[in-house]
Design an enzyme around this catalytic site. Structure first.
Site, PDB file in Angstrom:
ATOM      1  CD  GLN A 252     -14.842  39.393 -35.161  1.00  0.00           C
ATOM      2  OE1 GLN A 252     -14.943  40.445 -34.544  1.00  0.00           O
ATOM      3  NE2 GLN A 252     -15.202  38.250 -34.594  1.00  0.00           N
ATOM      4  CG  HIS A 282     -11.715  39.285 -19.017  1.00  0.00           C
ATOM      5  ND1 HIS A 282     -10.516  39.325 -19.680  1.00  0.00           N
ATOM      6  CD2 HIS A 282     -12.687  39.373 -19.964  1.00  0.00           C
ATOM      7  CE1 HIS A 282     -10.740  39.414 -20.984  1.00  0.00           C
ATOM      8  NE2 HIS A 282     -12.040  39.444 -21.187  1.00  0.00           N
ATOM      9  CG  ASP A 359     -27.760  40.990 -33.774  1.00  0.00           C
ATOM     10  OD1 ASP A 359     -26.793  41.733 -33.929  1.00  0.00           O
ATOM     11  OD2 ASP A 359     -28.868  41.369 -33.319  1.00  0.00           O
ATOM     12  CG  ASP A 377     -16.331  41.019 -22.820  1.00  0.00           C
ATOM     13  OD1 ASP A 377     -15.830  42.142 -22.990  1.00  0.00           O
ATOM     14  OD2 ASP A 377     -15.659  39.967 -22.765  1.00  0.00           O
TER      15      ASP A 377
END
Length: 524
Positions: A252, A282, A359, A377
Site C-alpha cells: 500500500q 476505536h 495475511d 479492524d
C-alpha cells in the site's frame, strides 16, 4: 532495412557462425525493454488500484488493455519501413510516455481529480509501443544477418525480462523507489537503450532521433533530480495538511499528514484515522466486545496496524494480545516513530503483545489457538481481496477460533453512505454457522456512532451465545463511550435502519457491489 550492414561470417576459430556484438546488444536490449514494459504495466495497475479502488478489477482491466494494445502495436509494426530507426523512435517515445506515466497521473489526480481517461490513454500508448518492440528487433536482427536467427530466441529474452520485472517490482522497486521515481527510472532505461542503439548504429541513423533523445534525456534527468519535490508538490495539492511521511510498501501507499497537533493517516489515499476523533472509532470498536466477553484474557486483532485498537484492548486485564497485520512497515512505523507511539500509547512495546505480519486469512486458518475476543479492524471491503475477509467462509473460520463465551466484532462501514453494505455484513454474521449450536446462526448486535472524519460509522458484534443483559463494565479514562452511548448506538434512524441485503460469500462477493454502489452515489 537495406542500409543496415550484415554481420555474417564464420567465428574466428572456424567452429561455427560468429555472434556479433550488435546481435548481443539487440538481444540484451530485448531483455531490458521487456523489463521496462512490464514495470510500466505494473505501475499503471498499482496506480489504478490506489486511486480508483478494487485492485482485482483494476489489475484485470490494466492487464487486458495493455495486452490488447501490445497486439495492436505488433500489428502496426508492419507499417514501419525501416526497423532499426523505428526501434529507436519507439524507445524514445516509451522513455517519455512511460517515464512520465506516474508523475502525470499523480499530478492530474491532485489538481483535477481525473484519473481514468489519462491513465488508460497513456496505458494504450505504452502498450502499443511495447508491442512494436519485438517485431522491430526481430527484423533488425534478420537485417544485420544474425547467423541462424531464430525468433524464439528473441521471445525467450523478452519473457526472461518480464520475469525479472515481476519479481523485482514488489520486492525492490516499490519499497526503494516508489511509483514516481520508478516510472522515471525505467523511462531512463528506455532512453539508455535508445542512446546506445544510436551510438552502435550511428553510421546508419539520422540526427532527428538524436535531437529528440537529447531533449527527452534532459527532461527525464530533471524529473529524477526533482522526483522528491514532485512527490511533495503533488501531495501538498492532495492533502490539506503538511505531509510528514509518504512511502510506498509492497502492499500500500502510506501517507501521514500533520497540522499543529493533528495527525492523519491515509492508506492508498483513503483516510484511516484523524487524531482529533479516532478515539470515538476505536472505543466503539473495542470496548463493547471486551465488556461482553466474560473473561477476555486472550485477544486477537486482525488489521489495526496503527496500534490504536491495541491501545484500547490493553486498558483491560488481558494476558495476551496477538495483532495480525499484513504490512510489516505499517506495524514497524507505529511501533517506533515517536509521534505515532505517542498516539497509540506505545502499545506495541507492551510485553503482552505479539505481532504477526501475515495475511489475516492464512493466519486464522492455520492457527491452533483459541481467543476470547476477536477484533476485526480491517480496511473497507472495496476489492475482492478485502471482501473475502468479510465473507461467510472467513467468518466460519473465525468462529472456530473463538473460545466458549467469546465475542467477535468488526468494523462494517457506514450504514448511511453504504447502507446495503453495512446490513450485508450483519446478515453474513447472522447466517454464519454456530460452532456451539449446530444448525443455528450467531447472535448479532449491529451498532453505529458518529466519527466526524468518516461520518456515521457502523460495527457488527457477533457471538455464539446470547450475551447476558447487563451494563458494560468499561475501563477508566474513556473519552467517548459510556453505557448511555452504547444504548443509543444500537438505535438506527429511519434512513439507516435495516434493509434486506444479500449474504457476502466467496461465490458472489455481493458486499463489493453494495460498497461501490453506496459510496459512488455520494462521492463520484
Amino acid at each position: 532495412m537495406s542500409d543496415t550492414p550484415k554481420d555474417s561470417g564464420p567465428a574466428p576459430d572456424g567452429t561455427g557462425p560468429r555472434v556479433s556484438p550488435r546481435e548481443v546488444w539487440l538481444l540484451t536490449a530485448t531483455f531490458l525493454v521487456a523489463v521496462a514494459g512490464l514495470i510500466y504495466e505494473l505501475i499503471a495497475a498499482t496506480l489504478s488500484s490506489y486511486l480508483l479502488g478494487d485492485s482485482v478489477r483494476q489489475f484485470s482491466f490494466v492487464i487486458g488493455i495493455f495486452l490488447a494494445s501490445m497486439g495492436l502495436g505488433a500489428w502496426a509494426s508492419r507499417y514501419v519501413r525501416d526497423a532499426l530507426p523505428g526501434f529507436v523512435w519507439v524507445q524514445i517515445l516509451l522513455g517519455v510516455i512511460g517515464g512520465f506515466l506516474a508523475p502525470v497521473i499523480f499530478a492530474l489526480y491532485a489538481w483535477t481529480g481525473e484519473v481514468e481517461l489519462p491513465l488508460y490513454t497513456m496505458l494504450i500508448a505504452v502498450g502499443a509501443l511495447s508491442g512494436m518492440e519485438i517485431p522491430l528487433i526481430a527484423r533488425t536482427l534478420a537485417a544485420i544477418g544474425a547467423p541462424q536467427f531464430r525468433f524464439e530466441n528473441v521471445l525467450s529474452f523478452d519473457y526472461l525480462g518480464a520475469l525479472a520485472a515481476s519479481l523485482a517490482f514488489p520486492v525492490l522497486i516499490v519499497p526503494h523507489l516508489g511509483l514516481m521515481s520508478a516510472s522515471l527510472t525505467f523511462g531512463a532505461l528506455n532512453l539508455a537503450v535508445a542512446g546506445l542503439s544510436l551510438w552502435i548504429f550511428r553510421a546508419h541513423l539520422s540526427l532527428a532521433p538524436l535531437a529528440l533523445w537529447t531533449v527527452a534525456a534532459l527532461a527525464t534527468g530533471l524529473g529524477l533530480w526533482q522526483a522528491e519535490r514532485l512527490v511533495s508538490l503533488t501531495e501538498a495539492a492532495l492533502y490539506e495538511d503538511d505531509v510528514i511521511l509518504s512511502e510506498d510498501t509492497p502492499y500500500q501507499h502510506i501517507t501521514l499528514t500533520r497540522f499543529r497537533d493533528r495527525t492523519r493517516l491515509f492508506l492508498d489515499h483513503s483516510i484511516q484515522f484523524d487524531s482529533y476523533d479516532e478515539y470515538r472509532y476505536h472505543e466503539a470498536l473495542v470496548h463493547p466486545a471486551m465488556a461482553l466477553t466474560p473473561a477476555p484474557h486472550n485477544v486477537l486483532i486482525l488489521g489495526g496496524g496503527d496500534g490504536m485498537a491495541l491501545r484500547e484492548v490493553l486498558r483491560h486485564k488481558v494476558k495476551t494480545v496477538t495483532l495480525v497485520d499484513l504490512d510489516p512497515r505499517m506495524t514497524a512505523l507505529f511501533a517506533t516513530h515517536p509521534d505515532l507511539t505517542a498516539l497509540n500509547g506505545n502499545s506495541f512495546a507492551d510485553p503482552r503483545v505479539t505481532v504477526r505480519n501475515q495475511d489475516a486469512w492464512t493466519f486464522t486458518e492455520t492457527s491452533d489457538q483459541s481467543y476470547d475476543t476477536i477484533i476485526l479492524d480491517l480496511p473497507d471491503p472495496k476489492s475482492l481481496s478485502l471482501s473475502k475477509l468479510y465473507s461467510r467462509e472467513f467468518y466460519a473460520i473465525l468462529t472456530d477460533r473463538l473460545a466458549s463465551g467469546g465475542v467477535i466484532v468488526t468494523q462494517a462501514g457506514s450504514p448511511f453512505y453504504a447502507r446495503e453494505a453495512f446490513w450485508s455484513v450483519a446478515a453474513t454474521w447472522e447466517t454464519t454457522r454456530n460452532p456451539y449450536a449446530p444448525g443455528a446462526g450467531l447472535t448479532v448486535i449491529p451498532y453505529h456512532t458518529l466519527v466526524p472524519s468518516f461520518g456515521d460509522w457502523g460495527f457488527v458484534l457477533a457471538t455464539p451465545e446470547d450475551p447476558a443483559p447487563r451494563p458494560l463494565t468499561l475501563p477508566d479514562g474513556l473519552r467517548y463511550l459510556t453505557q448511555t452511548t452504547w444504548e443509543k448506538a444500537q438505535v438506527f434512524e429511519a434512513d439507516t435502519a435495516r434493509i434486506e441485503a444479500e449474504v457476502n460469500s466467496l461465490r458472489d462477493h455481493a458486499l463489493v457491489r453494495y460498497y461501490e454502489t453506496g459510496w459512488e452515489k455520494w462521492f463520484r
